[in-house]
Enzyme design. Sequence first.
Site, mmCIF file in Angstrom:
data_model
loop_
_atom_site.group_PDB
_atom_site.id
_atom_site.type_symbol
_atom_site.label_atom_id
_atom_site.label_comp_id
_atom_site.label_asym_id
_atom_site.label_seq_id
_atom_site.Cartn_x
_atom_site.Cartn_y
_atom_site.Cartn_z
ATOM 1 C CB SER A 172 9.501 -9.586 -53.891
ATOM 2 O OG SER A 172 9.445 -10.947 -54.232
ATOM 3 C CG ASP A 177 -0.807 -16.820 -53.439
ATOM 4 O OD1 ASP A 177 -1.752 -16.894 -52.621
ATOM 5 O OD2 ASP A 177 -0.157 -17.808 -53.832
ATOM 6 N N PRO A 178 -1.576 -14.254 -50.757
ATOM 7 C CG PRO A 178 -3.426 -13.426 -49.623
ATOM 8 C CD PRO A 178 -2.983 -13.897 -50.975
ATOM 9 C CE LYS A 195 10.389 -7.824 -49.761
ATOM 10 N NZ LYS A 195 11.420 -6.794 -49.737
HETATM 11 P P1 NAP Z 1 19.694 -8.066 -49.820
HETATM 12 O O1 NAP Z 1 21.027 -8.453 -50.371
HETATM 13 O O2 NAP Z 1 19.065 -8.997 -48.812
HETATM 14 O O3 NAP Z 1 19.842 -6.619 -49.212
HETATM 15 C C1 NAP Z 1 18.926 -6.078 -48.321
HETATM 16 C C2 NAP Z 1 19.583 -4.850 -47.730
HETATM 17 O O4 NAP Z 1 18.684 -4.245 -46.789
HETATM 18 C C3 NAP Z 1 20.884 -5.160 -46.983
HETATM 19 O O5 NAP Z 1 21.902 -4.333 -47.475
HETATM 20 C C4 NAP Z 1 20.559 -4.810 -45.546
HETATM 21 O O6 NAP Z 1 21.621 -4.260 -44.824
HETATM 22 C C5 NAP Z 1 19.478 -3.764 -45.729
HETATM 23 N N1 NAP Z 1 18.709 -3.638 -44.501
HETATM 24 C C6 NAP Z 1 17.962 -4.578 -43.881
HETATM 25 N N2 NAP Z 1 17.451 -4.096 -42.758
HETATM 26 C C7 NAP Z 1 17.872 -2.819 -42.658
HETATM 27 C C8 NAP Z 1 17.686 -1.798 -41.700
HETATM 28 N N3 NAP Z 1 16.949 -2.001 -40.611
HETATM 29 N N4 NAP Z 1 18.266 -0.593 -41.907
HETATM 30 C C9 NAP Z 1 19.019 -0.386 -43.006
HETATM 31 N N5 NAP Z 1 19.250 -1.315 -43.958
HETATM 32 C C10 NAP Z 1 18.679 -2.516 -43.773
HETATM 33 O O7 NAP Z 1 18.658 -7.813 -50.998
HETATM 34 P P2 NAP Z 1 18.535 -8.540 -52.402
HETATM 35 O O8 NAP Z 1 18.530 -10.023 -52.246
HETATM 36 O O9 NAP Z 1 19.487 -7.931 -53.352
HETATM 37 O O10 NAP Z 1 17.025 -8.155 -52.797
HETATM 38 C C11 NAP Z 1 16.683 -6.848 -53.193
HETATM 39 C C12 NAP Z 1 15.173 -6.727 -53.242
HETATM 40 O O11 NAP Z 1 14.664 -7.671 -54.190
HETATM 41 C C13 NAP Z 1 14.483 -7.066 -51.918
HETATM 42 O O12 NAP Z 1 13.367 -6.228 -51.754
HETATM 43 C C14 NAP Z 1 14.033 -8.488 -52.121
HETATM 44 O O13 NAP Z 1 12.923 -8.828 -51.326
HETATM 45 C C15 NAP Z 1 13.650 -8.451 -53.579
HETATM 46 N N6 NAP Z 1 13.586 -9.758 -54.240
HETATM 47 C C16 NAP Z 1 14.438 -10.774 -53.903
HETATM 48 C C17 NAP Z 1 14.342 -11.997 -54.576
HETATM 49 C C18 NAP Z 1 15.321 -13.110 -54.338
HETATM 50 O O14 NAP Z 1 15.321 -14.064 -55.137
HETATM 51 N N7 NAP Z 1 16.137 -13.037 -53.305
HETATM 52 C C19 NAP Z 1 13.386 -12.181 -55.548
HETATM 53 C C20 NAP Z 1 12.542 -11.126 -55.870
HETATM 54 C C21 NAP Z 1 12.672 -9.912 -55.224
HETATM 55 P P3 NAP Z 1 22.846 -5.158 -44.311
HETATM 56 O O15 NAP Z 1 23.747 -5.247 -45.504
HETATM 57 O O16 NAP Z 1 23.410 -4.402 -43.180
HETATM 58 O O17 NAP Z 1 22.254 -6.484 -43.903
#
Ligand code: NAP
Length: 291
Positions: A172, A177-178, A195
Amino acid sequence: MLATCGQQASLRQSAFHGTRVVSSRHALPRRVATAHAHIVMAKQTVLVTGAGGRTGRLVFDKLRARPDQFVARGLVRTEESKAALGGGADVFVGDITAIDDAPLRAALRGCDALVIVTSATPRMKAPPAEGQRPEFEFPPGGLPERVDWYGQKAQIDAAKALGVRRVVVIGSRGGTDPANMLNRIGGNTNILVWKRMAEQYLVNSGLNYTIIRAGGLLDKEGGKRQLVIGADDEDLGVRSVPRADVAEMAVQALLCADAAGRSMDLVSREEGDGAPTTDFAPLFARARRGM
Ligand code: NAP
């Protein structure tokens, strides 16, 4: 002839770590010498973790859609998620934070590459009262320190131990920025800090990495926008990007020799503003070397 990401070739140049031949049980590797580099023709066996997640699923499906180039494996946390992905032997069930990392290792064994798309995911505490903002929390066992630091570190360690030298991380923007408000979700949970620490751990590991730090994720169609890269949260004029484009970038990183050893912020222009990105090599070539 050097294969570029845009050519979508089944060629892989081993520029970052010398001339390693990418091996796979499913295809015989063939090495071709050129004036500049060795190019390896082989299918890559790739594990996607978080394969049941919103972006991970897209990466997994994109790899599965290219059987000439990839043997795709997925790691999910539950049998339900496995069933949702078709339930085949290519989908493994495991928790990346578990002390027993045997399931993770079983999924990684024999892989050429790992794509990390796991993440701590906040959930709404309760529907907000009228006029109030929703409050979020992380589920038990799902704090960022545990998932994004400990769990990502466990994946990197397992990859290294098993000789899986190529690692792509989808992370992400915002980590410089903390005080970023995402660090305050559910208390001082510091998701972006953990992260970033895991990314630094990967860089220090000696593995061949690509770190893609996405802007705000959109559930929109991919391949329709011009992608923009940057570094260290610099102002890029736009702040979001479709999940499908982030997933494609991760797949292209596996195909593009120039993606190795680089990190980048990734956002996209609005649809219709500029030509949709089709050639990814120039993007990777412009990305920062190192963190
Ligand atoms: P997401 O749908 O929240 O998927 C996260 C996945 O991690 C889920 O499939 C989850 O499994 C798995 N997970 C979590 N804990 C786990 C564990 N202990 N063991 C195994 N698997 C585990 O992700 P996303 O929203 O597509 O985001 C993808 C990436 O982009 C992330 O790094 C996120 O921080 C980053 N990002 C997000 C945004 C945003 O706008 N949301 C913006 C920028 C970057 P389950 O399916 O079982 O829960």
